[in-house]
Design a protein around this motif. Structure first.
Motif, PDB file in Angstrom:
ATOM      1  N   ARG A 513      36.742  31.777  52.078  1.00  0.00           N
ATOM      2  CA  ARG A 513      35.685  31.616  53.085  1.00  0.00           C
ATOM      3  C   ARG A 513      35.394  32.926  53.819  1.00  0.00           C
ATOM      4  NH1 ARG A 513      37.250  25.607  55.562  1.00  0.00           N
ATOM      5  NH2 ARG A 513      35.861  24.424  54.162  1.00  0.00           N
ATOM      6  N   SER A 514      36.330  33.828  53.745  1.00  0.00           N
ATOM      7  CA  SER A 514      36.115  35.130  54.399  1.00  0.00           C
ATOM      8  C   SER A 514      35.758  36.228  53.402  1.00  0.00           C
ATOM      9  CB  SER A 514      37.384  35.542  55.162  1.00  0.00           C
ATOM     10  OG  SER A 514      38.491  35.678  54.277  1.00  0.00           O
ATOM     11  N   ASP A 515      35.629  35.874  52.150  1.00  0.00           N
ATOM     12  CA  ASP A 515      35.340  36.844  51.086  1.00  0.00           C
ATOM     13  C   ASP A 515      33.873  36.705  50.679  1.00  0.00           C
ATOM     14  OD1 ASP A 515      35.160  38.385  48.762  1.00  0.00           O
ATOM     15  OD2 ASP A 515      37.203  37.902  48.131  1.00  0.00           O
ATOM     16  N   ALA A 516      33.094  37.753  50.893  1.00  0.00           N
ATOM     17  CA  ALA A 516      31.653  37.707  50.605  1.00  0.00           C
ATOM     18  C   ALA A 516      31.366  37.466  49.124  1.00  0.00           C
ATOM     19  CB  ALA A 516      30.998  39.024  51.055  1.00  0.00           C
ATOM     20  N   ARG A 517      32.314  37.794  48.266  1.00  0.00           N
ATOM     21  CA  ARG A 517      32.100  37.611  46.830  1.00  0.00           C
ATOM     22  C   ARG A 517      32.038  36.132  46.439  1.00  0.00           C
ATOM     23  NH1 ARG A 517      36.970  41.298  44.725  1.00  0.00           N
ATOM     24  NH2 ARG A 517      37.955  40.082  46.417  1.00  0.00           N
ATOM     25  N   PHE A 518      32.463  35.242  47.322  1.00  0.00           N
ATOM     26  CA  PHE A 518      32.478  33.804  47.023  1.00  0.00           C
ATOM     27  C   PHE A 518      31.348  33.065  47.728  1.00  0.00           C
ATOM     28  CE2 PHE A 518      36.570  35.125  45.620  1.00  0.00           C
ATOM     29  CZ  PHE A 518      36.939  34.240  44.629  1.00  0.00           C
ATOM     30  N   LEU A 519      30.418  33.798  48.302  1.00  0.00           N
ATOM     31  CA  LEU A 519      29.271  33.164  48.947  1.00  0.00           C
ATOM     32  C   LEU A 519      28.185  32.861  47.912  1.00  0.00           C
ATOM     33  CD1 LEU A 519      28.946  35.399  52.156  1.00  0.00           C
ATOM     34  CD2 LEU A 519      29.968  33.114  51.980  1.00  0.00           C
ATOM     35  N   GLY A 520      27.421  31.819  48.162  1.00  0.00           N
ATOM     36  CA  GLY A 520      26.257  31.523  47.340  1.00  0.00           C
ATOM     37  C   GLY A 520      26.540  30.783  46.049  1.00  0.00           C
ATOM     38  N   MET A 521      27.776  30.433  45.770  1.00  0.00           N
ATOM     39  CA  MET A 521      28.082  29.675  44.553  1.00  0.00           C
ATOM     40  C   MET A 521      27.832  28.190  44.797  1.00  0.00           C
ATOM     41  SD  MET A 521      31.528  31.512  43.103  1.00  0.00           S
ATOM     42  CE  MET A 521      32.432  31.150  44.598  1.00  0.00           C
ATOM     43  N   ASP A 522      27.522  27.460  43.691  1.00  0.00           N
ATOM     44  CA  ASP A 522      27.224  26.041  43.867  1.00  0.00           C
ATOM     45  C   ASP A 522      27.809  25.162  42.785  1.00  0.00           C
ATOM     46  OD1 ASP A 522      25.688  26.771  41.755  1.00  0.00           O
ATOM     47  OD2 ASP A 522      23.787  26.009  42.556  1.00  0.00           O
ATOM     48  N   ALA A 523      28.770  25.680  42.012  1.00  0.00           N
ATOM     49  CA  ALA A 523      29.338  24.866  40.931  1.00  0.00           C
ATOM     50  C   ALA A 523      30.792  25.259  40.695  1.00  0.00           C
ATOM     51  CB  ALA A 523      28.538  25.039  39.642  1.00  0.00           C
ATOM     52  N   LEU A 524      31.590  24.286  40.228  1.00  0.00           N
ATOM     53  CA  LEU A 524      32.993  24.547  39.933  1.00  0.00           C
ATOM     54  C   LEU A 524      33.147  25.618  38.861  1.00  0.00           C
ATOM     55  CD1 LEU A 524      34.519  20.947  39.818  1.00  0.00           C
ATOM     56  CD2 LEU A 524      34.842  22.646  41.601  1.00  0.00           C
ATOM     57  N   SER A 525      32.256  25.607  37.872  1.00  0.00           N
ATOM     58  CA  SER A 525      32.374  26.575  36.775  1.00  0.00           C
ATOM     59  C   SER A 525      32.142  28.010  37.258  1.00  0.00           C
ATOM     60  CB  SER A 525      31.407  26.231  35.651  1.00  0.00           C
ATOM     61  OG  SER A 525      30.102  26.032  36.153  1.00  0.00           O
ATOM     62  N   SER A 526      31.264  28.180  38.232  1.00  0.00           N
ATOM     63  CA  SER A 526      31.051  29.533  38.775  1.00  0.00           C
ATOM     64  C   SER A 526      32.252  29.968  39.611  1.00  0.00           C
ATOM     65  CB  SER A 526      29.766  29.578  39.606  1.00  0.00           C
ATOM     66  OG  SER A 526      29.789  28.635  40.654  1.00  0.00           O
ATOM     67  N   LEU A 527      32.934  29.006  40.244  1.00  0.00           N
ATOM     68  CA  LEU A 527      34.129  29.337  41.025  1.00  0.00           C
ATOM     69  C   LEU A 527      35.250  29.834  40.119  1.00  0.00           C
ATOM     70  CD1 LEU A 527      35.874  29.371  43.588  1.00  0.00           C
ATOM     71  CD2 LEU A 527      36.340  26.925  43.203  1.00  0.00           C
ATOM     72  N   SER A 528      35.476  29.174  38.990  1.00  0.00           N
ATOM     73  CA  SER A 528      36.567  29.592  38.102  1.00  0.00           C
ATOM     74  C   SER A 528      36.317  30.992  37.554  1.00  0.00           C
ATOM     75  CB  SER A 528      36.731  28.588  36.953  1.00  0.00           C
ATOM     76  OG  SER A 528      35.577  28.545  36.146  1.00  0.00           O
ATOM     77  N   ALA A 529      35.065  31.293  37.175  1.00  0.00           N
ATOM     78  CA  ALA A 529      34.750  32.627  36.666  1.00  0.00           C
ATOM     79  C   ALA A 529      34.951  33.689  37.742  1.00  0.00           C
ATOM     80  CB  ALA A 529      33.317  32.655  36.142  1.00  0.00           C
ATOM     81  N   ARG A 530      34.573  33.370  38.973  1.00  0.00           N
ATOM     82  CA  ARG A 530      34.729  34.335  40.070  1.00  0.00           C
ATOM     83  C   ARG A 530      36.207  34.546  40.409  1.00  0.00           C
ATOM     84  NH1 ARG A 530      30.672  35.646  43.382  1.00  0.00           N
ATOM     85  NH2 ARG A 530      29.548  35.306  41.412  1.00  0.00           N
ATOM     86  N   MET A 531      37.014  33.490  40.282  1.00  0.00           N
ATOM     87  CA  MET A 531      38.455  33.657  40.553  1.00  0.00           C
ATOM     88  C   MET A 531      39.086  34.605  39.547  1.00  0.00           C
ATOM     89  SD  MET A 531      39.915  29.907  41.735  1.00  0.00           S
ATOM     90  CE  MET A 531      41.561  30.585  42.068  1.00  0.00           C
ATOM     91  N   VAL A 532      38.706  34.500  38.272  1.00  0.00           N
ATOM     92  CA  VAL A 532      39.244  35.408  37.260  1.00  0.00           C
ATOM     93  C   VAL A 532      38.737  36.826  37.501  1.00  0.00           C
ATOM     94  CG1 VAL A 532      39.220  35.973  34.797  1.00  0.00           C
ATOM     95  CG2 VAL A 532      39.501  33.595  35.534  1.00  0.00           C
ATOM     96  N   GLU A 533      37.472  36.938  37.844  1.00  0.00           N
ATOM     97  CA  GLU A 533      36.855  38.245  38.079  1.00  0.00           C
ATOM     98  C   GLU A 533      37.525  38.981  39.235  1.00  0.00           C
ATOM     99  OE1 GLU A 533      32.616  39.665  39.929  1.00  0.00           O
ATOM    100  OE2 GLU A 533      32.564  38.010  38.492  1.00  0.00           O
TER     101      GLU A 533
END
Length: 618
Positions: A513-533
């Motif tokens: 919630r404090s990481d700007a890289r995780f703003l604007g996502m709207d799906a679980l699949s985009s979250l998993s890709a961002r976590m790996v990235e």
């Protein structure tokens, strides 16, 4: 297929006998079998598979002949300009006439192994669907594997297509085929953590065969209704044993064909619709033109325009050619009281469930809203069944009066269309039949579909998994619900691991919630890709494992390569060309191009040798 002559194989009618030597009997010399460079042969067929053959469109909009003539030159030039990948002379082989079939099968087997290699022994889910070419009685089982790759992306990979068996009980046959594909790929049933089935109209016995196969291997292989499977297809096909509804769909199908094939009918119909003051915004659609078609839109459209349709039928019957007159005859034969009864009934049933069906099709599905829509649809169906009979019957009567359709006298003794041994003994009236055996029976069928496809367990799994959805700064995040979700997987989350998960969830939510890289996502699949990235999959391994288990469930919408796209192409392809082993293998290679292109010639040559495509003797 490529002909035997094309490959330069010896012709059956070749002979070295000279007509002038008739006085002497000489033993003709045995010509040595011609040898071919196997790598060149494989490279050419690799190009053919990539282009998709005549029954597939590679998306370029060009026909196969154009693609072959134009693209093949560039492909072969690129091959000649490549750096040599091996030392020594060309590898020569004697190729049998079955070369292209054997090669396709070899590539397909290696492709399945490639999918398993990409999975790297991780957990996965399976999705099984059925498709059937239009106007045929052939069915094909299509098997997909669903998993999260090393980049955190959701993959739905095609494993293969199996034609339905001609035997009476095909469930064991299809179950064995599914097991064979998984085994061939090296995928263990012990790693399955989710299963979903499309297969509209298939019996519970068949579904039980497949689910028991997985449930017996692992208790956490949960079934969830796939989000890519249109709900209305299942609701309609569940009622096909009601012969009146099957006849309804067939009549609507002929009517749709008439709209497409008779400009006179279509022009007259549009004129009549516009004269009635209605704006015709689009064409009448064919119900269920494919397994992904919208029955609801078609039924609503036909119900709204049924009066001008009847008038247009009368007009076109007088001015049309014989084939059109036959279609008009078939439609008029179907326009009975049962047709109007079934048309309004299915319009009401599908109308009640339409919002739920649309919610299932959304990529970023709101699980809480979906659960509410599910309960609301079931409640409305129950109210319709228990107290909606009288107003419904009045509407049917009004529609029949408007179109001069004879109505059944509800108080008279019911006489079935097909005479049976018990027909004379029955005391059933038409009211009993239409109210209990038609109206209530159809609605009960819909409720049965809901109970079977949306169990309490599967609905809760989707709801709990949605608590990791990153939309609106993780607005749905709920630590307690996510821990409850983890307890569905005791093999992966022991008591100590669950306690660690709670700590990781608390740290994870503060972090993202404090990481700007995780703003604007709207799906679980985009979250998993961002976590790996960002490496957070390593920082919070149990949270990432929980996320993967959620994404493996076929009921979780994915943004990457949905199986529905592949299903549409498969159905389109097998409508043009009946599916056999060759077609099945070609479709797999065409639909999984990145896996296919990674397969080397060296990987498939052992298959060719095993199939009898031998190398020359020393």
């Amino acid at each position: 297929m490529v002909s035997k002559k094309y490959w330069g194989l010896p012709s059956d009618d070749s002979s070295d006998t000279d007509d002038s030597d008739v006085e002497m009997e000489e033993v003709p010399q045995v010509q040595p079998a011609k040898l071919l460079d196997v790598d060149t042969a494989i490279d050419f067929m690799r190009f053919v598979f990539k282009e998709g053959l005549a029954f597939l469109d590679n998306g370029s909009g060009r026909c196969l002949a154009d693609r072959m003539f134009v693209d093949l030159g560039g492909f072969m030039v690129d091959k000649m300009l490549e750096q040599p990948q091996r030392d020594g002379p060309c590898r020569m082989r004697m190729l049998k006439p079955t070369f292209e079939n054997d090669l396709a099968q070899a590539f397909a087997k290696e492709a399945r192994k490639g999918i398993a290699k990409e999975l790297q022994g991780d957990f996965f889910g399976i999705f099984v669907d059925m498709c059937s070419p239009r106007d045929t009685y052939k069915y094909y089982m299509v098997l997909f594997a669903r998993y999260v790759n090393c980049k955190g992306e959701v993959e739905e990979r095609l494993l293969g297509i199996v034609p339905d068996s001609d035997t009476f009980d095909s469930a064991p046959y299809l179950k064995a085929a599914a097991l064979s594909m998984l085994s061939e790929a090296g995928l263990s049933l012990q790693s399955v953590r989710g299963q979903g089935y499309g297969m509209p109209g298939y019996s519970d016995k068949f579904l039980n065969e497949l689910t028991s196969m997985l449930d017996g291997a692992h208790a956490s292989a949960y079934y969830v209704h796939p989000h890519v499977c249109p709900l209305h297809v299942h609701l309609v096909t569940a009622c096909y044993d009601q012969s009146e509804l099957f006849q309804l769909i067939q009549t609507l199908d002929v009517l749709s064909n008439l709209v497409q094939k008779s400009p006179q009918f279509t022009e007259k119909l549009c004129t009549l619709i516009q004269e009635s003051g209605v704006n015709l915004d689009n064409d009448l659609r064919k119900p269920g033109e494919t397994n992904w078609g919208s029955y609801y839109e078609a039924i609503v459209k036909f119900a709204a325009h049924i009066t001008p349709i009847c008038d247009a039928l009368e007009f076109v019957d007088e001015v049309s050619r014989d084939d059109v007159k036959f279609m008009v005859y078939k439609i008029n034969q179907g326009l009975t009281y049962d047709f109007f009864f079934g048309l309004l009934l299915m319009q009401d049933v599908l109308g009640v469930t339409n919002e739920l069906s649309l919610a299932l099709d959304r990529k970023g599905r709101d699980a809480e809203n979906f659960a509410a829509l599910l309960q609301d649809a079931k409640k409305q169906l129950q109210v319709m069944r228990d107290s909606g009979w009288t107003p419904f019957l009045n509407r049917v009567g009004m529609l029949c009066n408007d179109n001069d359709i004879p109505m059944a006298t509800m108080g008279e003794k019911y006489v079935p269309r097909r005479r049976s041994k018990d027909a004379e003994a029955t005391t059933k009236t038409y009211l009993d039949y239409y109210h209990v055996d038609f109206f209530q029976k159809v609605i009960n069928k819909q409720l049965e579909v809901f109970d079977r496809r949306f169990t309490k367990e599967s609905s809760e799994l989707v709801l709990l998994a949605s608590c990791l959805n990153p939309r609106n700064s993780f607005h749905s995040f709920d630590k307690d619900k996510l821990v409850r979700f983890a307890r569905y997987y005791p093999s992966e989350f022991s008591d100590s691991a669950t306690a660690t998960l709670e700590l990781q969830l608390e740290a994870f939510i503060r972090d993202v919630r404090s990481d700007a890289r995780f703003l604007g996502m709207d799906a679980l699949s985009s979250l998993s890709a961002r976590m790996v990235e960002t490496g957070k999959n390593i920082a919070y391994p149990l949270v990432y494992l929980l996320l993967k288990l959620a994404l493996i469930l076929p009921g979780t919408p994915a943004t990457v390569k949905p199986a529905s796209t592949a299903m549409k192409l498969i159905e389109s392809a097998i409508t043009r060309e009946p599916c056999n082993q060759w077609i099945s293998d070609c479709l797999l290679l065409f639909l999984e191009p990145d896996i296919f292109e990674s397969i080397t010639n060296d990987a498939v040559i052992p298959y060719l040798e095993a199939a009898g495509h031998s190398e020359p003797a020393a």
